[in-house]
Motif scaffolding. Structure first.
Motif, PDB file in Angstrom:
ATOM      1  N   UNK A 196       0.873  -1.167   0.000  1.00 50.61           N
ATOM      2  CA  UNK A 196       0.000   0.000   0.000  1.00 50.61           C
ATOM      3  C   UNK A 196       0.914   1.222   0.000  1.00 50.61           C
ATOM      4  N   UNK A 197       0.969   1.922  -1.141  1.00 50.21           N
ATOM      5  CA  UNK A 197       1.905   3.036  -1.302  1.00 50.21           C
ATOM      6  C   UNK A 197       1.357   4.340  -0.748  1.00 50.21           C
ATOM      7  N   UNK A 198       0.042   4.586  -0.942  1.00 50.23           N
ATOM      8  CA  UNK A 198      -0.553   5.800  -0.402  1.00 50.23           C
ATOM      9  C   UNK A 198      -2.061   5.658  -0.347  1.00 50.23           C
ATOM     10  N   UNK A 199      -2.683   6.516   0.461  1.00 52.61           N
ATOM     11  CA  UNK A 199      -4.131   6.557   0.608  1.00 52.61           C
ATOM     12  C   UNK A 199      -4.570   7.992   0.348  1.00 52.61           C
ATOM     13  N   UNK A 200      -5.484   8.154  -0.596  1.00 51.81           N
ATOM     14  CA  UNK A 200      -6.049   9.471  -0.885  1.00 51.81           C
ATOM     15  C   UNK A 200      -7.464   9.454  -0.323  1.00 51.81           C
ATOM     16  N   UNK A 201      -7.739  10.276   0.705  1.00 49.19           N
ATOM     17  CA  UNK A 201      -9.071  10.251   1.306  1.00 49.19           C
ATOM     18  C   UNK A 201     -10.140  10.660   0.296  1.00 49.19           C
ATOM     19  N   UNK A 202     -11.347  10.125   0.484  1.00 47.33           N
ATOM     20  CA  UNK A 202     -12.449  10.500  -0.398  1.00 47.33           C
ATOM     21  C   UNK A 202     -12.669  12.000  -0.309  1.00 47.33           C
ATOM     22  N   UNK A 203     -13.176  12.581  -1.368  1.00 50.72           N
ATOM     23  CA  UNK A 203     -13.390  14.026  -1.413  1.00 50.72           C
ATOM     24  C   UNK A 203     -14.430  14.471  -0.394  1.00 50.72           C
ATOM     25  N   UNK A 204     -15.312  13.551   0.017  1.00 49.77           N
ATOM     26  CA  UNK A 204     -16.388  13.915   0.927  1.00 49.77           C
ATOM     27  C   UNK A 204     -15.975  13.929   2.403  1.00 49.77           C
ATOM     28  N   UNK A 205     -14.785  13.424   2.720  1.00 52.76           N
ATOM     29  CA  UNK A 205     -14.351  13.422   4.108  1.00 52.76           C
ATOM     30  C   UNK A 205     -12.846  13.659   4.208  1.00 52.76           C
ATOM     31  N   UNK A 206     -12.467  14.141   5.350  1.00 52.59           N
ATOM     32  CA  UNK A 206     -11.043  14.299   5.613  1.00 52.59           C
ATOM     33  C   UNK A 206     -10.475  12.958   6.050  1.00 52.59           C
ATOM     34  N   UNK A 207      -9.184  12.799   5.929  1.00 51.56           N
ATOM     35  CA  UNK A 207      -8.540  11.568   6.383  1.00 51.56           C
ATOM     36  C   UNK A 207      -8.808  11.397   7.869  1.00 51.56           C
ATOM     37  N   UNK A 208      -9.200  10.219   8.275  1.00 57.42           N
ATOM     38  CA  UNK A 208      -9.477   9.939   9.673  1.00 57.42           C
ATOM     39  C   UNK A 208      -8.427   8.976  10.175  1.00 57.42           C
ATOM     40  N   UNK A 209      -7.739   9.384  11.227  1.00 56.17           N
ATOM     41  CA  UNK A 209      -6.657   8.588  11.785  1.00 56.17           C
ATOM     42  C   UNK A 209      -6.989   8.312  13.241  1.00 56.17           C
ATOM     43  N   UNK A 210      -6.792   7.078  13.700  1.00 50.01           N
ATOM     44  CA  UNK A 210      -7.089   6.754  15.089  1.00 50.01           C
ATOM     45  C   UNK A 210      -5.958   7.210  16.005  1.00 50.01           C
ATOM     46  N   UNK A 211      -6.096   6.949  17.306  1.00 50.32           N
ATOM     47  CA  UNK A 211      -5.123   7.421  18.291  1.00 50.32           C
ATOM     48  C   UNK A 211      -3.733   6.826  18.107  1.00 50.32           C
ATOM     49  N   UNK A 212      -3.656   5.646  17.470  1.00 48.04           N
ATOM     50  CA  UNK A 212      -2.351   5.036  17.235  1.00 48.04           C
ATOM     51  C   UNK A 212      -1.755   5.461  15.893  1.00 48.04           C
ATOM     52  N   UNK A 213      -2.418   6.355  15.179  1.00 49.23           N
ATOM     53  CA  UNK A 213      -1.899   6.856  13.913  1.00 49.23           C
ATOM     54  C   UNK A 213      -2.216   5.973  12.725  1.00 49.23           C
ATOM     55  N   UNK A 214      -3.189   5.073  12.873  1.00 49.12           N
ATOM     56  CA  UNK A 214      -3.537   4.166  11.785  1.00 49.12           C
ATOM     57  C   UNK A 214      -4.748   4.689  11.022  1.00 49.12           C
ATOM     58  N   UNK A 215      -4.734   4.535   9.717  1.00 54.15           N
ATOM     59  CA  UNK A 215      -5.802   5.014   8.848  1.00 54.15           C
ATOM     60  C   UNK A 215      -6.986   4.069   8.868  1.00 54.15           C
ATOM     61  N   UNK A 216      -8.185   4.636   9.006  1.00 55.46           N
ATOM     62  CA  UNK A 216      -9.424   3.878   8.889  1.00 55.46           C
ATOM     63  C   UNK A 216      -9.963   4.140   7.492  1.00 55.46           C
ATOM     64  N   UNK A 217     -10.243   3.073   6.742  1.00 57.03           N
ATOM     65  CA  UNK A 217     -10.736   3.223   5.375  1.00 57.03           C
ATOM     66  C   UNK A 217     -12.222   3.589   5.353  1.00 57.03           C
ATOM     67  N   UNK A 218     -12.573   4.451   4.389  1.00 53.07           N
ATOM     68  CA  UNK A 218     -13.960   4.850   4.179  1.00 53.07           C
ATOM     69  C   UNK A 218     -14.290   4.752   2.702  1.00 53.07           C
ATOM     70  N   UNK A 219     -15.573   4.619   2.423  1.00 52.91           N
ATOM     71  CA  UNK A 219     -16.036   4.576   1.033  1.00 52.91           C
ATOM     72  C   UNK A 219     -15.448   5.753   0.258  1.00 52.91           C
TER      73      UNK A 219
END
Length: 98
Positions: free
Chosen positions: A38-61
C-alpha cells in the motif's frame, strides 16, 4: 495440463467501495494479498482523512488506494483484492523491474 505464469509487477489505484470488507477497517487489520504494498491513501473528497489514536488510517467509502503488487497469477490476485475493496475495474499498469 499445468499452466506457467510469468511474474508481473502491477501498479494501480483502487477505490474502497461502500459495503466492502475494507470499509471502516484499519489498514493493519486486513490480510492483504501476498507481495502487496500500500503506497498511499487518498481520502475520499467527501471526508477528511481519519486517523485513530495510534496513527492508523481507517478506510472509508471513496478512499483511493495506490497499490503495487507482484504476482504470478494475476486473475487470482485481482480476485483477492476485489474481495477486500469491492468489485471494480482498474487500470493494471505493469511496473518496470525493481
Amino acid at each position: 495440463q499445468e499452466e506457467t505464469h510469468e511474474r508481473k509487477i502491477i501498479d494501480t489505484h483502487v477505490i474502497i467501495k461502500k459495503g466492502s470488507f475494507a470499509e471502516y477497517r484499519h489498514a493493519r487489520d486486513i490480510i492483504w494479498p501476498s507481495n502487496f504494498f500500500l503506497l498511499s491513501i487518498i481520502p475520499s473528497k467527501s471526508r477528511r482523512a481519519q486517523v485513530d489514536q495510534q496513527g492508523s488510517k481507517i478506510f472509508h467509502e471513496g478512499d483511493v488506494l495506490h497499490i503495487r503488487y507482484a504476482t504470478f497469477d494475476e486473475p487470482y490476485t485481482k480476485h483477492q483484492l476485489m474481495t477486500i475493496v469491492g468489485e471494480q475495474d482498474y487500470d493494471e499498469t505493469e511496473a518496470g523491474p525493481e
